[in-house]
Design a protein around this motif. Structure first.
Motif, short mmCIF file in Angstrom:
data_model
loop_
_atom_site.label_atom_id
_atom_site.label_comp_id
_atom_site.label_asym_id
_atom_site.label_seq_id
_atom_site.Cartn_x
_atom_site.Cartn_y
_atom_site.Cartn_z
N GLY A 25 0.81 -1.21 0.00
CA GLY A 25 0.00 0.00 0.00
C GLY A 25 0.84 1.25 0.00
N ASP A 26 0.15 2.38 -0.13
CA ASP A 26 0.83 3.68 -0.19
C ASP A 26 0.80 4.32 1.20
OD1 ASP A 26 1.47 6.43 -0.64
OD2 ASP A 26 0.82 6.22 -2.72
N LEU A 27 1.93 4.90 1.57
CA LEU A 27 2.02 5.60 2.86
C LEU A 27 0.97 6.69 2.99
CD1 LEU A 27 5.83 6.37 3.14
CD2 LEU A 27 4.51 4.97 4.73
N LEU B 20 11.28 2.35 6.18
CA LEU B 20 12.30 2.51 5.13
C LEU B 20 11.71 3.05 3.83
CD1 LEU B 20 14.19 -0.91 5.63
CD2 LEU B 20 14.87 1.33 6.48
N ALA B 21 10.39 3.04 3.72
CA ALA B 21 9.77 3.44 2.44
C ALA B 21 10.06 4.91 2.16
CB ALA B 21 8.27 3.20 2.50
N ALA B 22 10.45 5.18 0.92
CA ALA B 22 10.74 6.57 0.52
C ALA B 22 10.95 6.61 -0.97
CB ALA B 22 12.00 7.08 1.22
N SER C 115 6.21 11.11 -1.00
CA SER C 115 6.59 9.95 -0.17
C SER C 115 7.37 10.36 1.08
CB SER C 115 7.43 8.98 -0.98
OG SER C 115 6.65 8.40 -1.99
N SER D 1 16.92 8.12 7.35
CA SER D 1 17.30 9.43 6.83
C SER D 1 18.39 9.16 5.78
CB SER D 1 17.78 10.33 7.97
OG SER D 1 18.13 11.61 7.46
N TYR E 257 16.17 15.64 -2.82
CA TYR E 257 16.11 14.41 -2.01
C TYR E 257 16.65 14.69 -0.61
CZ TYR E 257 17.59 9.84 -0.24
OH TYR E 257 17.80 8.72 0.55
N LYS F 102 14.82 14.60 3.17
CA LYS F 102 15.27 13.78 4.31
C LYS F 102 15.57 14.67 5.51
CE LYS F 102 15.03 9.57 2.77
NZ LYS F 102 14.31 8.47 3.45
N PHE G 47 21.91 6.59 6.42
CA PHE G 47 22.62 5.56 5.66
C PHE G 47 23.57 6.22 4.67
CE2 PHE G 47 18.48 2.80 5.70
CZ PHE G 47 18.67 2.52 7.04
N THR H 182 25.35 5.51 1.15
CA THR H 182 25.45 4.77 -0.13
C THR H 182 25.50 3.24 0.08
OG1 THR H 182 26.64 6.68 -0.99
CG2 THR H 182 26.56 4.77 -2.42
N VAL H 183 24.33 2.68 0.33
CA VAL H 183 24.20 1.26 0.66
C VAL H 183 24.19 0.42 -0.62
CG1 VAL H 183 22.81 -0.43 1.91
CG2 VAL H 183 22.80 1.98 2.63
N ARG I 124 19.47 -1.43 -5.60
CA ARG I 124 18.66 -0.59 -6.50
C ARG I 124 19.35 -0.42 -7.86
NH1 ARG I 124 18.44 4.13 -3.15
NH2 ARG I 124 18.80 5.27 -5.05
N MET J 193 21.29 2.75 -8.88
CA MET J 193 22.53 3.18 -8.21
C MET J 193 23.74 2.84 -9.08
SD MET J 193 21.77 2.66 -4.16
CE MET J 193 23.37 3.33 -3.70
N1 LIG Z 1 20.30 2.79 -0.75
C1 LIG Z 1 20.98 3.81 -0.24
O1 LIG Z 1 22.16 4.01 -0.55
C2 LIG Z 1 20.35 4.72 0.76
C3 LIG Z 1 21.16 5.69 1.36
C4 LIG Z 1 20.58 6.57 2.28
C5 LIG Z 1 19.26 6.45 2.61
N2 LIG Z 1 18.50 5.51 2.01
C6 LIG Z 1 17.09 5.40 2.41
O2 LIG Z 1 16.86 4.06 2.82
C7 LIG Z 1 15.51 3.69 2.52
C8 LIG Z 1 15.51 2.43 1.67
O3 LIG Z 1 16.20 2.74 0.47
P1 LIG Z 1 16.44 1.70 -0.69
O4 LIG Z 1 17.71 2.04 -1.33
O5 LIG Z 1 16.16 0.31 -0.18
O6 LIG Z 1 15.30 2.16 -1.70
P2 LIG Z 1 14.19 1.31 -2.48
O7 LIG Z 1 13.67 2.23 -3.54
O8 LIG Z 1 14.71 -0.01 -2.88
O9 LIG Z 1 13.11 1.08 -1.34
C9 LIG Z 1 12.17 2.06 -0.98
C10 LIG Z 1 10.79 1.44 -1.08
O10 LIG Z 1 9.84 2.43 -0.65
C11 LIG Z 1 8.67 2.24 -1.46
N3 LIG Z 1 7.89 3.50 -1.45
C12 LIG Z 1 8.23 4.70 -1.97
N4 LIG Z 1 7.24 5.60 -1.78
C13 LIG Z 1 6.26 4.93 -1.08
C14 LIG Z 1 4.99 5.29 -0.61
N5 LIG Z 1 4.50 6.53 -0.80
N6 LIG Z 1 4.25 4.37 0.04
C15 LIG Z 1 4.72 3.10 0.21
N7 LIG Z 1 5.92 2.68 -0.23
C16 LIG Z 1 6.67 3.60 -0.88
C17 LIG Z 1 9.22 1.91 -2.84
O11 LIG Z 1 8.23 1.29 -3.61
C18 LIG Z 1 10.38 1.01 -2.49
O12 LIG Z 1 9.96 -0.33 -2.45
C19 LIG Z 1 14.89 4.90 1.84
O13 LIG Z 1 14.22 5.65 2.83
C20 LIG Z 1 16.09 5.67 1.30
O14 LIG Z 1 15.81 7.04 1.14
C21 LIG Z 1 19.00 4.64 1.09
#
Ligand SMILES: NC(=O)c1ccc[n+]([C@@H]2O[C@H](COP(=O)([O-])OP(=O)(O)OC[C@H]3O[C@@H](n4cnc5c(N)ncnc54)[C@H](O)[C@@H]3O)[C@@H](O)[C@H]2O)c1
Ligand SMILES: O=C(O)[C@H]1O[C@H](OP(=O)(O)OP(=O)(O)OC[C@H]2O[C@@H](n3ccc(=O)[nH]c3=O)[C@H](O)[C@@H]2O)[C@H](O)[C@@H](O)[C@H]1O
Length: 307
Positions: free
Chosen positions: A12-14, A35-37, A54, A79, A105, A109, A132, A134-135, A141, A144
């Motif tokens: 679902g959507d946040l 974690l959703a974003a 989001s 964040s 972005y 955050k 986080f 740069t995971v 993803r 990236m």
């Molecule tokens: N990957 C990185 O390097 C990194 C670094 C810093 C922060 N982050 C943060 O970590 C979290 C996870 O990141 P990720 O890399 O796994 O990203 P990702 O895009 O793989 O996962 C984020 C998930 O959130 C879901 N989403 C987005 N908007 C939504 C909404 N309105 N309602 C419900 N779901 C929603 C997306 O569909 C996705 O599945 C995020 O908050 C991201 O900003 C990631």
């Protein structure tokens, strides 16, 4: 009813307040890992509204429901290292300035961190923001750089490696997924209960922010060299000036706070982490790489199955 070790998944959507309210009716959540974003630094220039929707509106929707819940959950949320923006003191510490974001972005955050402060202050919600860095890793993803560099190198396509306008290499504190997961679990395990009830704060609640990085920045050019070796293929590499697209020249985490409070200690260097990524990538997409040959030679099976 859920049995032990079962996971209940709702898609679902946040921003769907009715759905979130129903979920909170069914489950008295003690902890939430949010974690959703809308992630990604550069995509924010193409679709700014998705970040507002989001990362700001959606986050507030979750906090609104959580603050009225009984019990109120403790919330740990993602964040980003991007909040350090134009900060040039290294390594980045939670005490450094975060008021100069370089991308929308990052701004969303950072807004999340301020919004968390408000809900903690007014309603007594226990909130922990994790920055986080740069995971990367298996199941990562595709937008990236490490991921699409892998794809493009294997397909013989050229890749752009950014350098600063002064000709310096761009570097990142690349952090392996398993280390970040341990950090998330540590933050959840040490999260205190929220202190409000029915939307009213009873006493001050926990409010925390932590860096979760690797403490060891690597230039993007070196990331490419490691990938070339793991893939067994040379990249068609173009070194270009970093476009003005929201990127920052370097990141470097000081993680002493996370270590002090929940023993966070990253243990995966970039070469070992990328090896695990390439092993997964080879199995998932069914492609030939040097890592795949090595593990097949050793009688192992690539992870990930087929796509
Ligand atoms: N990957 C990185 O390097 C990194 C670094 C810093 C922060 N982050 C943060 O970590 C979290 C996870 O990141 P990720 O890399 O796994 O990203 P990702 O895009 O793989 O996962 C984020 C998930 O959130 C879901 N989403 C987005 N908007 C939504 C909404 N309105 N309602 C419900 N779901 C929603 C997306 O569909 C996705 O599945 C995020 O908050 C991201 O900003 C990631
Ligand atoms: O820690 C974060 O807070 C962020 O981490 C991640 O952002 P970044 O560190 O920018 O990762 P990523 O795009 O993989 O670029 C890696 C490097 O390659 C360079 N880069 C990129 C593209 C390119 O074509 N060439 C290039 O050199 C580029 O300049 C950079 O130096 C998450 O995506 C983001 O969601 C956010 O959460």
């Amino acid at each position: 009813m859920l049995l032990k070790n079962q996971v209940f998944i709702v898609d679902g959507d946040l921003n769907d307040a009715v759905l979130l309210a129903k979920l909170f009716d069914v489950v008295p959540f003690s902890h939430i890992l949010h974690l959703a974003a809308q992630a990604g630094v550069r995509y924010a220039m193409q679709n700014p509204q998705s970040y507002v929707s989001s990362n700001i509106a959606g986050f507030i929707n979750l906090l609104e429901i959580a603050k009225s819940a009984n019990p109120q959950p403790a919330i740990v949320w993602a964040s980003s290292s991007s909040v350090y923006g134009l900060n040039d003191k290294v390594p980045f510490s939670e005490l450094h300035r975060t008021d100069r974001p370089a991308s929308l972005y990052a701004a969303t955050k950072k807004a999340g961190e301020e919004i968390a402060h408000t809900y903690n202050h007014i309603y007594g919600l226990s909130l922990t923001g994790l920055r986080f860095f740069t995971v990367y890793g298996p199941w990562g993803r595709p937008d990236m750089a490490y991921f699409f560099f892998t794809k493009d190198i294997l397909q013989g396509k050229s890749i752009d490696v950014y350098q600063t306008q002064e000709g310096k290499q761009v570097a990142r504190d690349f952090t392996y997924i398993d280390d970040v997961v341990k950090g998330c679990v540590g933050a959840l395990d040490t999260a205190e209960k929220s202190t409000g009830s029915g939307g009213k704060k009873k006493k001050p609640a926990q409010l925390r922010v932590y860096n979760l990085g690797n403490t060891s920045p690597v230039p993007v050019g070196q990331l490419v060299s490691i990938l070339e070796s793991l893939l067994g293929k040379k990249a068609k590499k173009h070194v270009v000036g970093m476009p003005r697209n929201g990127d920052v020249p370097f990141t470097h985490a000081n993680v002493s706070l996370a270590y002090r409070d929940f023993g966070y200690k990253p243990s995966t260097d970039l070469a070992s982490g990328l090896r695990k990524f390439v092993k997964w990538y080879s199995g998932y997409y069914g492609v030939e790489t040097r890592v795949k040959k090595e593990i097949q030679g050793a009688g192992e099976v690539p992870e990930g199955g087929s796509a």
